[in-house]
Scaffold this active site. Sequence first.
Site, PDB file in Angstrom:
ATOM      1  N   HIS A  83       0.822  -1.221   0.000  1.00 56.71           N
ATOM      2  CA  HIS A  83       0.000   0.000   0.000  1.00 56.71           C
ATOM      3  C   HIS A  83       0.853   1.268   0.000  1.00 56.71           C
ATOM      4  O   HIS A  83       0.369   2.334  -0.340  1.00 56.71           O
ATOM      5  CB  HIS A  83      -1.047  -0.019   1.117  1.00 56.71           C
ATOM      6  N   ASP A 219       1.146  -7.674   2.408  1.00 57.09           N
ATOM      7  CA  ASP A 219       1.211  -6.243   2.075  1.00 57.09           C
ATOM      8  C   ASP A 219       2.661  -5.779   1.901  1.00 57.09           C
ATOM      9  O   ASP A 219       3.201  -5.082   2.744  1.00 57.09           O
ATOM     10  CB  ASP A 219       0.503  -5.449   3.190  1.00 57.09           C
ATOM     11  N   SER A 627       3.949   2.186   8.478  1.00 56.41           N
ATOM     12  CA  SER A 627       3.756   1.211   7.424  1.00 56.41           C
ATOM     13  C   SER A 627       5.063   1.007   6.697  1.00 56.41           C
ATOM     14  O   SER A 627       5.733   1.970   6.334  1.00 56.41           O
ATOM     15  CB  SER A 627       2.714   1.700   6.430  1.00 56.41           C
TER      16      SER A 627
HETATM   17  N1  ARG Z   1      -4.669   0.286   7.515  1.00 56.23           N
HETATM   18  C1  ARG Z   1      -3.345   0.262   6.996  1.00 56.23           C
HETATM   19  C2  ARG Z   1      -2.746   1.665   6.994  1.00 56.23           C
HETATM   20  O1  ARG Z   1      -3.219   2.516   7.699  1.00 56.23           O
HETATM   21  C3  ARG Z   1      -3.290  -0.409   5.668  1.00 56.23           C
HETATM   22  C4  ARG Z   1      -3.916   0.318   4.534  1.00 56.23           C
HETATM   23  C5  ARG Z   1      -3.834  -0.381   3.223  1.00 56.23           C
HETATM   24  N2  ARG Z   1      -4.822  -1.414   3.055  1.00 56.23           N
HETATM   25  C6  ARG Z   1      -6.070  -1.189   2.597  1.00 56.23           C
HETATM   26  N3  ARG Z   1      -6.906  -2.158   2.525  1.00 56.23           N
HETATM   27  N4  ARG Z   1      -6.460   0.009   2.211  1.00 56.23           N
HETATM   28  O2  ARG Z   1      -2.176   2.196   6.102  1.00 56.23           O
HETATM   29  N1  GLU Z   2      -1.136   1.270   7.599  1.00 58.51           N
HETATM   30  C1  GLU Z   2      -0.551   2.369   8.315  1.00 58.51           C
HETATM   31  C2  GLU Z   2       0.398   3.222   7.475  1.00 58.51           C
HETATM   32  O1  GLU Z   2       0.196   3.395   6.312  1.00 58.51           O
HETATM   33  C3  GLU Z   2       0.153   1.814   9.483  1.00 58.51           C
HETATM   34  C4  GLU Z   2      -0.837   1.274  10.356  1.00 58.51           C
HETATM   35  C5  GLU Z   2      -1.124   2.205  11.461  1.00 58.51           C
HETATM   36  O2  GLU Z   2      -1.680   3.288  11.292  1.00 58.51           O
HETATM   37  O3  GLU Z   2      -0.717   1.754  12.518  1.00 58.51           O
HETATM   38  O4  GLU Z   2       1.323   3.815   7.976  1.00 58.51           O
END
Ligand code: ARG
Ligand code: GLU
Length: 696
Positions: A83, A219, A627
């Site tokens: 991502h 990911d 991330s």
């Molecule tokens: N929640 C994670 C972050 O904050 C992963 C985001 C990417 N995945 C998704 N399904 N959008 O970035």
């Molecule tokens: N998916 C998040 C990012 O893009 C990290 C997950 C979080 O927020 O802890 O940095």
Amino acid sequence: MKYLKFIVFFITINVSAQQGGMWIPSLLEGMNEEEMTNLGSKLSAKDIYDVNNSSLKDAIGHFNGGCTSEIISDQGLILTNHHCGFGQIQSHSSLENDYLKDGFWAKNLENELPNEGLYIEFIVRIEDVTAQVLANVNDTMKEKEKQSQISKNSNAVEGSTTKEAWQDTKVKSFYNGNQYFLFVTERFEDIRLVGAPPTSIGKFGSDTDNWVFPRHTGDFSMFRIYADENNRPAKYSKDNKPYKPKHFLPISLDGVEEGDFTLVFGFPGTTSEYLPAVAIEHITKEFNPTNIAIREAALKVIDAKMKTSDDVRIKYASKQARIANAWKKWIGENLGIDKSDAVAKRRDFEASFTKALKENNLVDKYGSILPQFDALYKDFAPINIKRRNFIEVFLVTNELMQMTFRAYQMEQAITANPDNLDGAKQRLIGTLNGIHKNYDVTVDRGVFSNVMPFYNKNTDATIYDYTAFTNLDSALQLLDGNATEVLKKLNEDAAYSYAKPMIEEFFNSINAEYINKNEPITALQTKYMTALMEALPNARYFPDANSTLRVTYGQVRGYEPRDAVYYNPVSYLDGAIEKFVPGDYEFDVPKKLIELYEAKDYGQYADKNGKVPVCFLGTNHTTGGNSGSPAIDAHGNLVGLNFDRVWEGTMSDMNYDPEICRNIMVDARYVLFIVDKFAGATRLIDEMKLVHPKKK
Ligand code: ARG
Ligand code: GLU
């Protein structure tokens, strides 16, 4: 200011283990080192951060300012999240070469794909410059005066620091302006895409599984840093060579089990751990809900269209992910704050703070802080919501309004000085090109009809029939001619004349009022931080995240989200197969992966139980920006790749609770399994250093 006191505070504290915290890598000696050792680490503070010798920090890069990445070979090979590389993967994708759907693996160095604008930045060294930055700053000064002296001092520090010609400097505020650090950095700008799994692996489970455990997402994506003939940062050139790093992370093939030490090393973006209760209440009860509603309304349209059209799916992939990610996080955050009774607990804490003020004769100095917060937030709440709603509608969700907003900025620049015409035009052309590269007018019109009612009663979507902005050629034609002609055409445009009064209101009243009312809150937060550390010196304080390099340590641990439910810390490929829905938008599994699963063709990447691990949980305190951060074992090897947090724990940005806050990592062996067995990209495996730290 009280910066000298930190040193005293740090030594008076009990050494408990799982308390959260994002620590400054140059200050680990002593307390943090001891805690890490207690958690099972064999690393010294100097193994992690050293200015004179290579150390772990030399392998950790800030990826494009928003994510983290790490070097995993002596050829500058970079690992980060799928991502995090999503925008790049999308930009190389088309209906013919659908790298989102099918994945991408460069066969050799020549096939690695350049990415304009993408950069990775490393930290050369960190210095405490609090005394210099706060020189000639005192409490009798007005807030504006104070801030201007601080920025003058910071500029002087940045300018006078000894560094190499290709390096940069920046000063950052910590503990809400109670401490300042200087960072000397090195930024690489020739970063090429090396490989990415298909979305059905890299984003497996999509929005349904986002922010949740059990998770089965691979990911990750891979890039490579290229440098000039002297191994230094350089703009893209076909003559550049793979970068030879000072340090790269070996990768452990031995995996993790519950209780193993994990260190997550990266660039967390923003946290607000020291907010007063009234602020948490405002955010969760008033601020989040309106923004959740706006995003939900936009997603309804975007999601539906992406499912029925491949063209829209590719065009809106990044945008949808960005909108959906925070939308879902805010919902989880609200649930967590509610369920853990965070506001009431924060009020209890404030009662003990007030008591401590009395006991320490600090009431005159700090006794008015909490009542002041109450009054200021009450006054601030409506404008904070209104301003954010504007941003959500005009800059996050609706693209036509975004174009008019940028056009307004052009008009302002030209009106201020007609000589600005060319520069301002070029900036707008850049925005228009960027938006139209991935624009679908039906989607955007639907979004407009759904989101605008949250901001304005007049939601006349017929502006879409008359405006020039929905088509790139006609939008560019608007910009033909001299200043008078351009502004005349612009002001006759249907969308522009619809939006302009709202944009004017935003700049002239909403944003101005927001700045006015936010400034005393920021200043009070600085004072509150000082007061906390003075009144409760035995508590443990880590500085809020501010996009600088931090260390957070913990252990592999499951958790209990609710009564009688326990989540094991490790998930396996078997779980992805259980979730498999053939042809599904979120839960499809590639055929090749099913074949490998059925043949149990796991190579050297299976766990002791014969299964391939996919994700695991830790107690590391992380946030957005972490991330792509490496999860590092007790010996300094890569064991995982951080990418998310669990649903019940997303509130950790305001309220870290060691019972339920967990970060989610991809197991390094899953990454290797996909690269080797699924993609057959063995040339990449060959350049990595795979180790067996547990088999000594
Ligand atoms: N929640 C994670 C972050 O904050 C992963 C985001 C990417 N995945 C998704 N399904 N959008 O970035
Ligand atoms: N998916 C998040 C990012 O893009 C990290 C997950 C979080 O927020 O802890 O940095």
